[in-house]
Design an enzyme around this catalytic site. Structure first.
Site, mmCIF file in Angstrom:
data_model
loop_
_atom_site.group_PDB
_atom_site.id
_atom_site.type_symbol
_atom_site.label_atom_id
_atom_site.label_comp_id
_atom_site.label_asym_id
_atom_site.label_seq_id
_atom_site.Cartn_x
_atom_site.Cartn_y
_atom_site.Cartn_z
ATOM 1 N N SER A 183 -5.159 -12.326 1.320
ATOM 2 C CA SER A 183 -4.522 -12.164 0.012
ATOM 3 C C SER A 183 -5.035 -13.115 -1.057
ATOM 4 C CB SER A 183 -3.016 -12.319 0.159
ATOM 5 O OG SER A 183 -2.710 -13.638 0.563
ATOM 6 N N HIS A 211 -2.069 -5.502 2.702
ATOM 7 C CA HIS A 211 -2.777 -5.506 1.410
ATOM 8 C C HIS A 211 -3.916 -4.479 1.364
ATOM 9 C CE1 HIS A 211 -1.096 -8.668 -1.071
ATOM 10 N NE2 HIS A 211 -1.047 -9.476 -0.034
ATOM 11 N N LYS A 242 4.382 -2.814 -0.683
ATOM 12 C CA LYS A 242 3.250 -3.033 -1.581
ATOM 13 C C LYS A 242 2.783 -1.683 -2.150
ATOM 14 C CE LYS A 242 2.001 -7.586 0.038
ATOM 15 N NZ LYS A 242 2.228 -8.117 1.381
HETATM 16 C C1 PLP Z 1 3.163 -8.954 2.198
HETATM 17 C C2 PLP Z 1 2.699 -9.150 3.581
HETATM 18 C C3 PLP Z 1 3.589 -9.149 4.659
HETATM 19 C C4 PLP Z 1 5.078 -9.076 4.468
HETATM 20 O O1 PLP Z 1 5.497 -7.795 4.128
HETATM 21 P P1 PLP Z 1 7.036 -7.540 3.805
HETATM 22 O O2 PLP Z 1 7.240 -6.100 4.124
HETATM 23 O O3 PLP Z 1 7.239 -7.886 2.373
HETATM 24 O O4 PLP Z 1 7.816 -8.432 4.714
HETATM 25 C C5 PLP Z 1 3.080 -9.254 5.935
HETATM 26 N N1 PLP Z 1 1.750 -9.379 6.152
HETATM 27 C C6 PLP Z 1 0.869 -9.415 5.133
HETATM 28 C C7 PLP Z 1 -0.605 -9.547 5.421
HETATM 29 C C8 PLP Z 1 1.300 -9.304 3.821
HETATM 30 O O5 PLP Z 1 0.436 -9.351 2.813
#
Ligand code: PLP
Length: 395
Positions: A183, A211, A242
């Site tokens: 990220s 992501h 996301k």
């Molecule tokens: C955003 C993210 C998460 C967490 O996701 P949520 O559904 O908001 O708990 C887990 N792993 C990665 C790689 C992320 O970018």
């Protein structure tokens, strides 16, 4: 007792403030979208949401959620295996499996829970987990909850991974774990090479597509599409928070027996509430839209290419990226904060990151592109970067 503890907490909070690491939350008073209204009345163009496909405020998702609210009520008040499963949950699980070309899917309240609940039921102290050092916090926590032997390799470093795999031959089963897209840099995990090493050293692979799903690959089906590995990876985790509408919810998808065992033993699944029907219905709609058309993914790819090209042309130092995350390198922590603050005055909402979120001397502004951005939004963003960049002597 509390007064002593209170003083202790006040000191901790003051230390966070003094280190300049205190996180303040900006208040938004409009739906999440390319342009948002912030408290105080201003409108800014949003370049820091994970709203990659612009589905957070999509009218079809909202209609599906409203209809489910009317027909299936508000909440489930139950875990899945007691009385918390509707046809909507099963349909969403099937839609996710179709999207990734996997055998079955299990839903969680969040990907944080999916990652928290995936290792412990599957592996024991006889086994090994080999994890990229830059993996998401939820993977790190999930690994901590499992008794398997832990190995770490430097970010996307295949020589290091190979070395760890050699040592891990001492264990019974081996699982390599990686984020699909990291990220902070936006780099894509070299899943082709990871998969080849897994074959060579008799290991399984898990990739967190949070992501990358909806973003990476010709049609945005994630890193398994990008590397032609659909159906070959044992475990994929991901989020509905996301690209797929951004509400709430996570999942693990992959080999049938793995999912079957998780339904029996995964603690965040067994001991936590089902996602609401309206979220499941909107999720089904999101995957339906993506099944029927590739226009959102195409738009995202077009926007990302345009933005990066313009920024490079303007003279900015951009980390190589194959995702919708674009790291504009400034290297200096204070500069990253000043730069981001001036950009908000220009109506561009971005976040500056510095140590310890990124390595020392690697401060940057992270720009996240969305299919919801119009050409004029992107042009305004580049123009603001150029203006502030010249003022601050960056370009
Ligand atoms: C955003 C993210 C998460 C967490 O996701 P949520 O559904 O908001 O708990 C887990 N792993 C990665 C790689 C992320 O970018």
């Amino acid at each position: 007792m509390y007064s002593q503890f209170q003083q202790h907490l006040q000191r901790e909070l003051a230390e966070i403030q003094q280190a300049g690491l205190f996180k303040n939350e900006r208040i938004i008073v409009s739906p999440q979208n390319a342009a948002i209204k912030v408290d105080g009345g201003g409108e800014v163009i949003n370049f820091c949401a994970n709203n990659y496909l612009g589905l957070s405020d999509n009218s079809e998702l909202i209609a599906a959620a409203k209809s489910a609210l009317d027909n299936r009520g508000y909440g489930m008040s139950s875990v899945r295996f007691i009385c918390g499963t509707q046809d909507l949950h099963k349909k969403l699980e099937a839609a996710i499996a179709r999207f990734f070309g996997t055998e079955d899917t299990i839903l969680y309240a969040a990907c944080f829970d999916a990652n928290g609940g995936v290792f412990e039921p599957l592996l024991t102290e006889e086994d090994a987990i080999i994890s990229d050092v830059l993996n998401h916090a939820s993977i790190i926590d999930g690994v901590r909850l499992c008794k398997a032997q832990r190995y770490r390799y430097a970010n996307a470093d295949m020589a290091d991974l190979e070395q760890q795999l050699q040592i891990a031959q001492a264990q019974r089963f081996r699982l390599i774990v990686t984020d699909g897209v990291f990220s902070m840099d936006g780099n894509v995990a070299p899943l082709d090479k990871i998969f080849a090493l897994a074959e060579k050293y008799n290991a399984m692979v898990m990739v967190d597509e949070s992501h990358s799903a909806g973003v990476v690959g010709q049609t945005g089906h994630g890193v398994t599409e990008r590397y032609n590995l659909r159906g070959k990876i044992e475990i994929i985790t991901g989020t509905l928070g996301k690209a797929f509408g951004g509400a709430i919810g996570g999942f693990t998808t992959g080999k049938k027996e793995i999912i079957d065992l998780l339904r029996q033993r995964s603690r965040p699944y067994l001991f936590s509430n089902s996602i609401p029907p309206l979220v499941a219905a909107a999720g089904i709609k999101a995957f339906e839209l993506l099944e029927n058309s590739n226009s959102l993914q195409d738009k995202l790819h077009e926007n990302t290419e345009f933005f990066i090209k313009q920024m490079k042309y303007a003279g900015f130092d951009i980390k190589p990226t194959e995702s919708a995350i674009c790291a504009v390198m400034l290297y200096d922590a204070a500069l990253s904060q000043t730069f981001a603050a001036r950009l908000i005055n220009e109506g561009i909402y971005v976040t500056g990151f510095y140590y310890p979120v990124v390595p020392k001397g690697q401060a940057r502004i992270r720009v996240q592109i969305s299919a919801a951005h119009k050409r004029e939004h992107l042009e305004k963003c580049v123009a603001a970067f150029v203006k502030v960049g010249k003022e601050l002597g960056v370009i």
